[in-house]
Design a protein around this motif. Structure first.
Motif, short mmCIF file in Angstrom:
data_model
loop_
_atom_site.label_atom_id
_atom_site.label_comp_id
_atom_site.label_asym_id
_atom_site.label_seq_id
_atom_site.Cartn_x
_atom_site.Cartn_y
_atom_site.Cartn_z
N PRO A 166 7.12 -10.42 -8.60
CA PRO A 166 7.65 -9.42 -9.54
C PRO A 166 7.14 -7.99 -9.32
O PRO A 166 7.43 -7.14 -10.15
N LEU A 167 6.34 -7.72 -8.28
CA LEU A 167 6.00 -6.34 -8.00
C LEU A 167 7.25 -5.63 -7.51
O LEU A 167 8.05 -6.21 -6.77
N GLN A 168 7.40 -4.38 -7.91
CA GLN A 168 8.64 -3.65 -7.60
C GLN A 168 8.34 -2.35 -6.89
O GLN A 168 7.42 -1.61 -7.27
N TRP A 169 9.11 -2.09 -5.85
CA TRP A 169 8.99 -0.83 -5.12
C TRP A 169 9.47 0.30 -6.02
O TRP A 169 10.58 0.27 -6.53
N GLN A 170 8.63 1.32 -6.21
CA GLN A 170 8.91 2.38 -7.17
C GLN A 170 9.43 3.66 -6.51
O GLN A 170 9.82 4.59 -7.21
N LYS A 190 0.56 -2.89 -16.05
CA LYS A 190 1.24 -2.75 -17.34
C LYS A 190 1.83 -4.08 -17.78
O LYS A 190 1.72 -4.47 -18.95
N ALA A 191 2.47 -4.78 -16.84
CA ALA A 191 3.07 -6.07 -17.17
C ALA A 191 2.01 -7.07 -17.60
O ALA A 191 2.22 -7.86 -18.53
N THR A 234 0.82 -1.21 0.00
CA THR A 234 0.00 0.00 0.00
C THR A 234 0.86 1.27 0.00
O THR A 234 0.34 2.37 0.16
N GLU A 235 2.17 1.08 -0.17
CA GLU A 235 3.12 2.19 -0.33
C GLU A 235 3.02 3.22 0.81
O GLU A 235 2.83 4.41 0.59
N GLN A 236 3.16 2.72 2.04
CA GLN A 236 3.23 3.60 3.20
C GLN A 236 4.62 4.24 3.28
O GLN A 236 5.53 3.88 2.55
N ASP A 287 -4.27 1.84 -5.63
CA ASP A 287 -3.91 3.23 -5.90
C ASP A 287 -2.42 3.46 -5.66
O ASP A 287 -2.01 4.41 -5.01
N THR A 288 -1.59 2.55 -6.18
CA THR A 288 -0.14 2.65 -5.98
C THR A 288 0.59 2.55 -7.31
O THR A 288 0.08 1.98 -8.28
N TYR A 289 1.80 3.10 -7.35
CA TYR A 289 2.65 2.97 -8.52
C TYR A 289 3.03 1.51 -8.75
O TYR A 289 3.16 1.06 -9.89
N MET A 290 3.23 0.80 -7.67
CA MET A 290 3.61 -0.61 -7.76
C MET A 290 2.54 -1.41 -8.49
O MET A 290 2.84 -2.18 -9.40
N PHE A 291 1.29 -1.18 -8.12
CA PHE A 291 0.20 -1.91 -8.77
C PHE A 291 0.02 -1.47 -10.21
O PHE A 291 -0.29 -2.28 -11.09
#
Length: 1335
Positions: free
Chosen positions: A378-382, A554-555, A351-353, A545-549
């Protein structure tokens, strides 16, 4: 990003060689090491500290200011007497030198250069790799400051992550060690000595300078820098004894080799502790030089071993090109946190806290943070990732955006009080809290409960202590053997942990794909959230609602086959596979409803989702106690899927890097490269033909080393061999740079080699893929403007309601009846709302338990009427894809009304009730005499339309053996319902009737399926299901089931390989005709032929002149054969000999023979004519079909006979296809655009052929032999319309035995399934596959 290896600059006589007048710049890849630095307190600081100590007479514990003392950057080759052997060009790279930072700087003038020189030591030509900030590095290497100790301390290692302005990360490993503090008053320091030396320093050479005592300092001056080879060193005085000062060595790499570089630095420290002060730099430089010459291993199973003395250091590779390097112990967080806390932390990252880790151990900060990021691959911290903050960097935690940082535990209270909205994770105590004002208003959401429980059970089943695993083994007497045991244990455990974490991710996001529109790159987040339980809403709203998701989406839309996609595919249920073939919208099946009702966990979930407490406070149902004994748990009592994982790590191999000899002059580097190439070549020669995976890694490494040697052509040949071994690791960018840097003479030399000529064409001459104009993922939004037809089609497809363009056209007509041909936003919104409400109602349908006994497990309830009076009681009428039934009011029960197959008549009438006429639906069935009547009132007209459409769809499905007609009818019915609900006007039923496509077809165009066709046809399947329009079936291939040890049982089923347009291949499980794998790409051009070779390879010949090889075990296409120069049109297998051979032909008349094991061309020849369309093997002869003739050729390419049809009364006949019947001694030939077949006798090919006419045939397109029959596919007339037809020929009588009306479009391809069935593929108008019984 491709692994990099260091370069050696071509030299001669101490200078660089310019091979050509124009310099060609090729940025060479670097190796394991990017930079090495020595850090510590400056000489000024140490002198000042010593003076204070002497004056006060006490020990000082003051903190000193750290600095970068020396930096070492490759290449390290000295310019002695070397010249790169065989190097014909200068491989350019930014000049990198090692330099020593001036130890003391009282005045800048102290380093003035000679007036005639352009630069001095303060203007050294040194390029620091991007991402390394030398100003910030000292603080990171000494995050706690530089403190003098009263006694020596243990060496200390910690880890860094450095990020440049572009977001690219490099990784550092820092080793701190202590040396005695010396008294500078007793000797002449090196810096002072350098300042007193004359300008002779700028002249290369050697000199000896007296130090004023009995010793002298020998200096060797090279390349404007000093190297110290003397014996002068500091001796501790009485005043400085008992004080120790820390220094740090930092190694920076482009890859996170945490454990490996830690081992390397540990070996270095053993030498640094024994050496004298002035020898430190040389030791570090030699160490850095060694690491810089070690190439990073390519992705795959090959790890590299290097002897650092005393340790054998292993540099692991990535599992695949999409995966990161895992060189750390992934179980560390599981030792620090309970599984519930691990889930909480994963949730915070998802949730990108704003997250801050705390620990009293600097090393754990980076390792624990990196472990958590590895869990989410494969999710990546942005966002910002700084796992170590020194005391001076604490203000970073005030940043307003998401970040992941780490601080020393001493700062915990300070950060907690000063910063708001942070998640504070205490590694030492295993706690997760929130900062100051967040305790009340910030609540960390929980992952879905059932997934959390499964994750916790699986984590608790792990054995996290190596001592328990190794207890039964004898003690290792060899250091490296013991380390190898531990490494193997860690690799297995890492694999299990990654598997558990990936299962959690797949469980969380698996159903996202059901709400994606791939054509328009749209995600319907609102509808996805509606499918989530109430208690999970908060988690999903934040996670979505995160850049990671967003990157994850996109992938998915780009079709990336990463770890998530592979596990999703591997764990897909049979229901999901069937859903992939359905055209109608998804609804919960009876089986799913039953399991939902029966599951106590589901009931708990339903109870708890209303108000979900924090996960750590939940008493999970049936959750086993914590595994406090550290032994493997007994989980047999768990009701959920067994958490005990049987995950076997992939087999890995090691390759030992040869020794590197010093001094590091060019000859030594070249000797090292030569040794490395020799060892690689030897290892390759020992591999068997089936070891292509390992062979590819050796080719890759050897190509890199050849490049380092300046041997471009040899490097290109090695990289070109990756096409045949593993195209997945082909370094495309590097090869493109190599080709672009070649001189005209090198280019001409490369062009003379056929393999390189093709490679150069691929790299330079073909245009690259055009970047997509809009790669972003859009969230679905309702339209705000009026829509014409095309825009309406796009909007409906984006909404996920239906994809088929033709159906959407009918929907447009229905919604615009009596109006202008455009849809206003309000109408679209009403239609969308009505559709979604109906969908939601279907999800909440609750059926009585006894109903499950009467319905099939895959049936779904699609429509429920309101409560109505019928002649069989009062209740609700329910419609599934198979039947109508009544749910009686007031009591659980089931009353069968009719199956659609048994309906005989459907009427819409009225029944008298008092003075009223009530609309009534009457349904008459074949099996029952009594007609069913229902007083449906206002719903009657709609139900009348729906039942008739379903009835017509079922009849067509039965007649054509195609269940897709029922799915299409269901879609039509649901759209009718939504149209009536949208319009709510007297004309609504007429509008909905526009969608009654099959009922209209049955009434207006009754077309009976011919009896012979109905008897022979067994089934139809649709490989284009889920596409916006049908796609032509270009080639079919059936492969029989084979239980191979390398396969899972379900993967050993027979398969049907179906090639569609633009290189798409869909694979069906031929035992159930369900989709085994939806789609993978073999190029982007039309597929012309496919063949099975040696049970494990499917060879695919493409219009783009490439043969693609698919591994049937892994279902991956990672090999390509690029020897043809024109479209590959035919493949033929010779299985009788060992090793097996495959013959391929291309349109330009080239025929190649391939060894299947080695993938090498064993022979090649060119036919005199082009237009070669197919080949066949018979009696050690190749029969080749060209446009103008059929040629019989020896395996060496000598033409023995040529057959033509040359009728003086007709134009020259162009051959299309042929089939040999050796047992009948016949050759059957079809010609382009004709309706005749020509039959030669093999006894005497000189005789004219017999001719057979195919009645009502307008075109022949394909032909195969099945048992003693010839099946011919094409197009012809049937009942006055053009249809795809199949003619089954009697070879004895040479006449048509059967005429089958197969498809709406031309039959484009035929294939045989074990001589029991024949499969036919249709053109683009229909795009389906028919399965026929062979008699």
């Amino acid at each position: 990003m491709q692994p990099r290896a260091p370069s050696a600059v071509c030299q001669a006589g101490g200078g660089e060689v310019m091979a050509e007048p124009a310099a060609r710049h090729l940025s060479l890849p670097s190796g394991v090491l990017e930079l090495c630095a020595l850090l510590g307190a400056s000489q000024d600081s140490l002198r000042g500290l010593e003076q204070i100590v002497q004056k006060r007479g006490v020990n000082s514990n003051s903190s000193l200011v750290p600095e970068v003392l020396s930096v070492f950057v490759p290449p390290f080759t000295t310019k002695e007497d070397g010249q790169v052997t065989g190097a014909s060009c200068t491989l350019s790279k930014a000049r990198r030198r090692s330099f020593r930072k001036k130890r003391e700087k009282p005045r800048m003038e102290a380093w003035r250069s000679h007036p005639g020189d352009s630069k001095g030591p303060d203007s050294e030509d040194v390029t620091i790799p991007g991402g390394v900030d030398l100003l910030a590095l000292p603080q990171l290497c000494f995050p706690g400051g530089v403190c003098v100790a009263s006694e020596p301390k243990e060496d200390y290692v910690h880890f860094l992550v450095l990020t440049d302005v572009c977001g690219n990360r490099t990784y550092g490993v820092v080793a701190q060690y202590y040396r005695p503090l010396h008294d500078p008053s007793t000797w002449v320091g090196r810096a002072e000595l350098v300042e007193t030396l004359p300008y002779m320093f700028l002249v290369r050479g050697a000199c000896t300078v007296s130090t004023g005592g009995d010793e002298s300092l020998s200096l060797f001056v090279q390349d404007e820098y000093c190297f110290y080879n003397g014996k002068t060193h500091w001796e501790p005085t009485v005043s400085s004894a008992g004080r120790f000062v820390p220094f740090a060595v930092c190694v920076v790499s482009r890859f996170p080799y945490y454990n490996s570089l830690k081992d390397c630095l540990s070996c270095l420290l053993t030498h640094l502790k024994l050496c004298r002060d002035f020898e430190v730099d040389n030791h570090i430089k030699d160490f850095a030089a060694r690491l810089s010459l070690i190439p990073s291993p390519p992705p795959g199973p090959l790890h590299l071993i290097f002897n650092m003395k005393p340790l054998q250091v292993v540099f692991p590779s990535r599992a695949d090109p999409e995966s990161p390097v895992i060189d750390l112990d992934l179980h560390l967080p599981l030792l620090c946190f309970r599984p519930e806390k691990v889930l909480q932390i994963l949730t915070c990252i998802l949730t990108e806290q704003r997250i801050v880790f705390f620990s009293s151990d600097w090393a754990l900060l980076t390792l624990i943070a990196e472990c958590f990021l590895a869990y989410l691959h494969p999710l990546q911290w942005q966002h910002t990732f700084v796992p170590i903050l020194s005391g001076q960097m604490l203000d970073f935690v005030m940043a307003p955006t998401s970040f992941l940082m780490g601080c020393h535990l001493d700062h915990f209270e300070e950060v907690r009080k000063e910063a708001d909205g942070l998640v504070l994770i205490d590694i030492d105590h295993g706690t997760v809290t929130c900062s100051k004002s967040s305790d009340n208003d910030m609540d960390i959401p929980d992952v879905p409960l059932l997934l959390a429980q499964t994750f916790i059970q699986r984590v608790q089943s792990l054995q996290l202590h190596p001592d328990l695993h190794l207890a039964h083994l004898s003690s290792s007497t060899d250091l490296n053997e013991g380390r190898a045991r531990r490494r193997a244990w860690q690799q297995t455990l890492n694999c299990k942990i990654q598997h558990i974490a990936l299962q959690l991710l797949v469980g969380i996001f698996r159903e996202v794909k059901n709400h994606l529109n791939y054509e328009h790159r749209v995600f319907n987040s609102e509808e996805f959230l509606k499918t989530r339980a109430a208690g999970d809403q908060r988690f999903y709203k934040q996670a979505l609602d995160t850049y990671m998701f967003h990157s994850f989406l996109k992938a998915r839309l780009n079709g990336r086959m990463d770890a998530f996609a592979r596990m999703d595919l591997d764990t897909q249920s049979e229901e999901d596979r069937i859903d992939g073939m359905l055209l109608s919208p998804r609804r919960p099946t009876v089986e799913k409803m039953a399991s939902r009702k029966a599951s106590p966990l589901h009931l708990t979930h339903r109870r708890m989702v209303v108000s979900m407490p924090n996960l750590q406070d939940i008493s999970l149902p049936e959750l086993p106690p914590r595994n406090s004994s550290l032994r493997i748990m007994d989980t047999s009592s768990c009701k959920s899927s067994s958490p005990v994982l049987k995950v076997t790590p992939k087999l890995t191999y090691t390759f030992k890097i040869p020794e590197i000899h010093f001094p590091l002059v060019t000859q030594c580097v070249q000797a090292y490269y030569t040794d490395l190439v020799t060892l690689l070549s030897k290892a390759m020669s020992l591999l068997g033909p089936g070891d292509s995976l390992l062979l590819a890694r050796y080719f890759y490494l050897r190509g890199l080393i050849h490049l380092m040697q300046g041997q471009l052509l040899s490097a290109l040949l090695d990289f070109q061999n990756l096409y045949k071994t593993d195209i997945g690791i082909f370094p495309a960018d590097l090869v493109k740079s190599m080709v672009a840097s070649m001189s005209a003479s090198e280019r001409a030399q490369a062009e003379r080699t056929p393999e390189l000529r093709r490679l150069i064409t691929e790299v330079l001459d073909k245009p690259g893929e055009a970047p997509k104009a809009d790669d972003a993922v859009k969230n679905f939004e309702l339209p705000k403007k009026h829509m014409q037809l095309n825009d309406f089609v796009k909007r409906v497809q984006e909404s996920g309601i239906v994809k088929d363009t033709v159906i959407i056209h009918r929907l447009f007509d229905a919604l615009t009846v009596g109006h202008e041909k455009q849809i206003d936003p309000e109408t679209f919104r009403d239609f969308y709302t009505c559709w979604k409400e109906t969908e939601a109602e279907a999800q909440e349908v609750s059926l009585p338990a006894l109903l499950m006994e009467h319905l099939d497990k895959n049936e779904c309830v699609y429509k429920l009427s309101s409560s109505v009076k019928t002649n069989r009681g009062v209740g609700k009428i329910a419609m599934t894809q198979k039947r109508l039934f009544l749910l009686p009011e007031g009591r659980p029960g089931y009353v069968e009304i009719a199956t659609f197959r048994n309906i005989e008549e459907v009427k819409n009438t009225t029944a008298a009730f008092l003075l009223l006429r009530i609309p009534t639906l009457k349904i008459k069935t074949v099996a029952k005499k009594e007609t069913f009547e229902a007083n449906l009132k206002s719903e009657c007209d709609l139900w009348h339309l729906m039942v008739k459409e379903m009835w017509a769809g079922k009849k067509l499905a039965d007649d054509h053996k195609d269940p897709q007609y029922v799915q299409q009818a269901l879609t039509n019915v649901l759209l009718m319902d939504a149209v009536v609900g949208t319009l709510q006007s007297p004309g609504a039923i007429y509008a909905a009737s526009k969608l009654a496509y099959f009922d209209k077809m049955k009434n207006e165009m009754p077309m009976a399926v011919p009896k012979t066709t109905a008897e022979t046809l067994k089934h139809k399947i649709n490989p284009s299901a889920g596409e916006t329009a049908p796609q032509a079936v270009d080639v079919l291939l059936y492969t029989p089931g084979r239980l191979d040890p390398a396969e899972k049982v379900e993967d050993a089923h027979p398969k049907l390989w179906c090639a569609l347009s633009e290189g798409k291949v869909v694979v069906f499980d031929a035992s159930s005709w369900t989709i085994h794998q939806h789609c993978f790409k073999v190029g982007a051009s039309k597929v012309n032929c496919m063949v099975l070779a040696e049970h494990s390879q499917v060879w695919v010949g493409s219009e783009d002149s490439v043969i693609y090889i698919i591994n049937v075990h892994s279902m991956s296409c990672n090999k390509q054969l690029t020897d043809h120069r024109a479209a590959v049109t035919g493949l033929a297998v010779q299985n009788g000999k060992k090793p097996s051979e495959v013959y391929s032909c291309s349109l330009d008349g080239t025929v190649l023979a391939w060894n299947v094991s080695t993938l090498r061309v064993t022979s090649r020849f060119q036919l005199p004519y082009g237009d070669l369309t197919s080949i066949s093997l018979h009696s050690d002869r190749l029969w080749c079909c060209t446009g103008r003739s059929i040629m019989v050729v020896t395996l060496q390419g000598f033409v023995r006979r040529e057959l033509r049809i040359d009728n003086s009364n007709e134009a020259l006949v162009s051959f299309l296809a042929f089939q040999l019947l050796p047992e009948k001694e016949q050759l059957w030939v079809a010609c382009t655009g004709g309706s005749e077949l020509y039959i030669w006798s093999l006894k005497d090919l000189g005789q004219p052929p017999q001719k057979t006419h195919l009645q009502d045939c307008t075109e022949v397109s394909c032909m195969i032999r099945v048992k003693g029959q010839i099946w011919v596919g094409g197009r012809g007339l049937s009942q006055g319309k053009t249809r795809g037809k199949i003619y089954v020929m009697d070879v004895e009588k040479m006449t048509v035995e059967k005429e089958l009306v197969a498809h709406l479009d031309t039959v484009r391809t035929l294939c045989s399934a074990e001589d029991r069935y024949v499969l036919s593929g249709a053109g683009q108008e229909e795009g389906k596959i028919a399965i026929w019984k062979v008699e």
